[in-house]
Design a protein around this motif. Structure first.
Motif, short mmCIF file in Angstrom:
data_model
loop_
_atom_site.label_atom_id
_atom_site.label_comp_id
_atom_site.label_asym_id
_atom_site.label_seq_id
_atom_site.Cartn_x
_atom_site.Cartn_y
_atom_site.Cartn_z
N SER A 132 0.83 -1.21 0.00
CA SER A 132 0.00 0.00 0.00
C SER A 132 0.86 1.25 0.00
O SER A 132 0.62 2.20 -0.76
N ASP A 135 2.46 2.16 -3.20
CA ASP A 135 1.47 2.50 -4.23
C ASP A 135 1.18 1.33 -5.17
O ASP A 135 0.74 1.54 -6.30
N LEU A 137 -1.38 -0.83 -5.35
CA LEU A 137 -2.70 -1.08 -4.77
C LEU A 137 -3.25 -2.46 -5.11
O LEU A 137 -3.81 -3.12 -4.23
N PRO A 138 -3.11 -2.95 -6.37
CA PRO A 138 -3.58 -4.31 -6.62
C PRO A 138 -2.84 -5.35 -5.78
O PRO A 138 -3.45 -6.29 -5.27
N GLN A 141 -4.16 -5.14 -2.20
CA GLN A 141 -5.48 -5.75 -2.05
C GLN A 141 -5.39 -7.27 -2.05
O GLN A 141 -6.05 -7.94 -1.23
N GLN A 169 -9.96 3.00 -2.86
CA GLN A 169 -8.90 3.92 -3.29
C GLN A 169 -8.48 3.62 -4.72
O GLN A 169 -8.28 4.55 -5.53
N TYR A 170 -8.37 2.33 -5.04
CA TYR A 170 -7.95 1.96 -6.40
C TYR A 170 -9.01 2.37 -7.41
O TYR A 170 -8.68 2.84 -8.51
N GLU A 173 -8.61 6.10 -7.99
CA GLU A 173 -7.41 6.41 -8.77
C GLU A 173 -7.56 5.94 -10.21
O GLU A 173 -7.08 6.60 -11.14
N LYS A 174 -8.25 4.83 -10.41
CA LYS A 174 -8.48 4.36 -11.77
C LYS A 174 -9.35 5.34 -12.54
O LYS A 174 -9.11 5.64 -13.71
#
Length: 201
Positions: A132, A135, A137-138, A141, A169-170, A173-174
Motif C-alpha cells: 500500500s 502505491d 494497490l492491486p 489488495q 482507493q484503487y 485512482e483508476k
C-alpha cells in the motif's frame, strides 16, 4: 565485538545453562555472549542456535524500547538468520523496517517470510501494508484478501477493512487515470466586466 573464545571448563551445557539464567534475569546481552561462545564449540547445535536467536531477539526488544532502532534491526536480523523457522522474528523485523519507511527492505523480509511460511496470514497483512505504501494497490489488495482468510477474527477484520479501503482507493485512482476532463477550464476575462481593478493616479 566478536565473542570471547571459550575457556577451560566451558562446555555447551554450562554455557547454555548460564545463558538461560541470564535471560531469566532479563539480561539478554550477557546471554548473547555466552551462547556465541557455545556456538564456537559446536556451530551446528540446534538448541544453541535457537536459544541464541531468542537472546538476540530479546536484546533487540530492549534496544527498540530505548529507541536504538539500528541495533534493534541488527539483532532481529541475527534472530532470523539463526532460526528462520520462527516466523515471529521476521514479523518483528519487517514491522520495524516498515515503521522506518525502508519499504524495499521490508518487502524482501516479508516475501522471504511468506516463502517459508505461506500460511502466516499476519505476514500477508504486513505485505499488504508495505505494498500500500509502495502505491502497489492491486498487490496490497491481494495480500489483504489472503490475510482476511485468517481464523483469527481480529486479524481477519483488520485485513478485510484494509482490503475494502484499498479497493475504494484503487477505484478512485483508476477513475482519475481514465478521466480526460481537464481539472481547470481556462476562461478569458468575462465580457463587459471591464478592468478587474482601477488605479488612481
Amino acid at each position: 565485538p566478536a565473542p570471547a573464545a571459550p575457556v577451560a571448563g566451558d562446555d555447551l551445557a554450562s554455557l547454555n545453562d548460564r545463558a538461560r539464567a541470564a535471560l531469566d534475569k532479563n539480561q539478554p546481552a550477557e546471554a548473547v555472549q555466552l551462547l556465541e561462545k557455545a556456538r564456537l564449540i559446536d556451530p551446528s547445535q540446534p538448541v544453541i542456535r535457537q536459544n541464541l536467536a531468542w537472546a538476540y531477539f530479546k536484546r533487540g526488544q530492549q534496544a527498540l524500547a530505548d529507541y536504538r532502532l539500528d541495533q534493534a534491526g541488527a539483532d532481529y536480523r541475527k534472530a532470523v538468520e539463526l532460526n528462520p523457522d520462527q516466523a515471529g522474528y521476521s514479523m518483528h523485523l519487517g514491522q520495524l523496517l516498515l515503521r522506518r519507511y525502508r519499504l524495499d527492505e521490508a518487502e524482501k523480509v516479508a516475501r522471504a517470510l511468506l516463502d517459508l511460511h505461506p500460511d502466516a496470514l499476519d505476514g500477508w497483512l504486513l505485505l499488504g501494508d508495505i505494498s500500500s505504501l509502495q502505491d502497489d494497490l492491486p498487490g496490497a489488495q491481494q495480500a489483504y484478501e489472503k490475510a482476511a482468510a485468517s481464523s483469527d477474527k481480529e486479524l481477519a477484520a483488520l485485513a478485510r477493512s484494509a482490503a475494502d479501503r484499498i479497493a475504494r482507493q484503487y477505484a478512485v485512482e483508476k477513475d482519475y487515470r481514465t478521466d480526460t476532463t481537464p481539472f481547470f477550464v481556462i476562461r478569458g476575462p468575462a465580457q463587459g466586466k471591464g478592468a478587474l481593478m482601477s488605479v488612481r493616479v
